[in-house]
Design an enzyme around this catalytic site. Structure first.
Site, PDB file in Angstrom:
ATOM      1  N   ALA A 144     -14.776 -16.835 -44.489  1.00 38.08           N
ATOM      2  CA  ALA A 144     -15.274 -16.104 -45.654  1.00 38.08           C
ATOM      3  C   ALA A 144     -16.774 -15.859 -45.613  1.00 38.08           C
ATOM      4  O   ALA A 144     -17.363 -15.463 -46.622  1.00 38.08           O
ATOM      5  CB  ALA A 144     -14.910 -16.859 -46.931  1.00 38.08           C
ATOM      6  N   ALA A 145     -17.394 -16.058 -44.465  1.00 37.53           N
ATOM      7  CA  ALA A 145     -18.851 -15.906 -44.393  1.00 37.53           C
ATOM      8  C   ALA A 145     -19.297 -14.495 -44.762  1.00 37.53           C
ATOM      9  O   ALA A 145     -20.288 -14.300 -45.480  1.00 37.53           O
ATOM     10  CB  ALA A 145     -19.340 -16.259 -42.992  1.00 37.53           C
ATOM     11  N   GLY A 146     -18.567 -13.496 -44.275  1.00 32.77           N
ATOM     12  CA  GLY A 146     -18.930 -12.122 -44.599  1.00 32.77           C
ATOM     13  C   GLY A 146     -18.791 -11.820 -46.075  1.00 32.77           C
ATOM     14  O   GLY A 146     -19.579 -11.049 -46.641  1.00 32.77           O
ATOM     15  N   ASP A 147     -17.807 -12.424 -46.725  1.00 30.74           N
ATOM     16  CA  ASP A 147     -17.624 -12.210 -48.155  1.00 30.74           C
ATOM     17  C   ASP A 147     -18.746 -12.870 -48.948  1.00 30.74           C
ATOM     18  O   ASP A 147     -19.245 -12.300 -49.927  1.00 30.74           O
ATOM     19  CB  ASP A 147     -16.269 -12.759 -48.598  1.00 30.74           C
ATOM     20  CG  ASP A 147     -15.109 -12.020 -47.956  1.00 30.74           C
ATOM     21  OD1 ASP A 147     -15.273 -10.822 -47.649  1.00 30.74           O
ATOM     22  OD2 ASP A 147     -14.051 -12.640 -47.747  1.00 30.74           O
TER      23      ASP A 147
END
Length: 298
Positions: free
Chosen positions: A242-245
Site C-alpha cells: 500500500a505504499a503507493g496509496d
C-alpha cells in the site's frame, strides 16, 4: 489551519495477504510464513490514508452484500472515513489475493466484484465531489465513473489527482480534468512509452505529474518548468503493498493544506516510507505523526 476536505472515489477490496520466503513459480506450492485479512482496494486505502494523514475524508465506492462487505464498511468507517454514501450492491465484494516475499515485493490478483457496479454517480455523490478541496481517483473502477467525478470536480474548482493505476487508456475528457497525475514507472511506460528517464513526457497529457519508483524516489514535473527528483526515505521494507496509496493520499492532503507541490511530494514520500515498515494494506497506512517524524529527517 482548517481541515482539508478530500473525497476519494475508487475501489474497495478485501485483501487476503500471504507472506512467504519467495514468490511461487507457476505450478509451485510454497509454505508461507504468515497470513492477514485486511481491507484494501486502492480507493479504500487512499481514503483511510487521507484520514490518517489529517484530512476530513469521504469515500465514494461500492461493496458487496457478502460478509466481506460488512467488514469492509466497518473497518473503513472505524478509520475515520465518512462512508455515508458507500454503496452496497447484491453479490460479492472485490477481493485481492496478495503474495509478499521476504524482500517486501508482491504479486497481486484482483477480482473487482462490486467495484464494477460503481457507475452512474448520483446527484448527491456529485455534490460531495464538488464540495471537496481535492478529489482523488484511481482506475480500479469503471473509467466512465472516474471521468464523471473528475469533470464535476474540475467544473467546481476542486483539484483533481488521478492515480492512473492500473494502467489503461485514458479518455481525453478525463485527462482534460486532471490537475495532477500520479504514476509509477510501469504506468508511465504504458501511458507514454517512457519511464523515469523522461518523466516530462507525462506533460503531454496533463499539466503536472509525479512519477514514483520505490527506493529510487519520485520525480515531480510541471509545464512551468519544474523537474525535481525527491529521494526516497531509507527504511527497512516489510511489505510495499500500500505504499503507493499512502503516497498519493498524503500528496493530496499536503497539497490541500497549502504545501507547494515539491514539498508535498517530500511529505508524501515520508508517508510511503512509513507504510512499508508494516505488513498489510490499510493496517499499515501511517498516522500523521509517523509521517511527520520521517519527514523531519529531511
Amino acid at each position: 489551519m482548517s481541515q482539508t476536505r478530500v473525497v476519494v472515489v475508487g475501489s474497495a477490496n478485501m485483501d487476503l495477504v500471504a507472506m512467504a520466503p519467495s514468490l511461487p513459480r507457476l505450478g509451485e506450492t510454497m509454505l508461507g510464513t504468515d497470513f492477514v485479512m485486511v481491507p484494501g482496494g486502492k480507493g479504500a486505502n487512499q481514503a483511510v490514508a487521507a484520514a490518517r494523514a489529517g484530512a476530513s475524508c469521504a469515500f465514494l465506492g461500492a461493496i458487496g452484500s457478502d460478509a466481506f462487505g460488512v467488514t469492509l464498511k466497518a473497518r473503513i468507517t472505524a478509520a475515520g472515513v465518512d462512508t455515508g454514501q458507500l454503496r452496497v450492491v447484491y453479490g460479492t465484494s472485490g477481493v485481492a489475493l496478495v503474495m509478499v516475499n521476504a524482500q517486501g515485493e508482491n504479486a497481486i490478483v484482483v477480482t473487482p466484484g462490486a467495484n464494477d457496479a460503481l457507475v452512474g454517480l448520483t446527484d448527491e455523490e456529485l455534490a460531495t465531489v464538488r464540495g471537496a478541496d481535492v478529489l482523488v481517483a484511481q482506475l480500479e473502477i469503471p473509467v466512465q465513473t472516474v471521468t464523471a467525478a473528475a469533470t464535476a470536480a474540475r467544473a467546481a474548482g476542486t483539484r483533481v489527482i488521478l492515480n492512473a493505476a492500473p494502467a489503461r487508456d485514458l479518455p481525453p475528457e478525463l485527462l482534460a480534468a486532471v490537475d495532477l497525475l500520479v504514476v509509477n514507472e510501469g504506468e508511465a511506460q504504458a501511458l507514454t512509452g517512457r519511464g523515469r528517464e523522461e518523466p516530462r513526457a507525462l506533460l503531454d497529457l496533463v499539466p503536472r505529474a509525479v512519477l514514483t519508483d520505490g527506493g529510487a524516489g519520485a520525480w515531480y514535473v510541471d509545464r512551468d518548468g519544474a523537474d525535481v527528483h525527491v529521494p526516497a526515505f531509507q527504511v527497512d521494507v516489510v511489505d510495499s503493498t500500500a505504499a503507493g496509496d499512502a503516497f498519493t493520499a498524503a500528496l493530496a492532503v499536503g497539497w490541500g493544506e497549502g504545501r507547494d507541490l515539491v514539498d508535498a511530494v517530500r511529505w508524501a514520500s515520508a508517508a510511503g516510507a512509513a507504510c512499508v515498515r508494516r505488513l498489510g494494506a490499510s493496517v499499515a497506512l501511517p498516522q500523521r505523526a509517523e509521517i511527520d517524524e520521517l519527514y523531519a529527517q529531511v
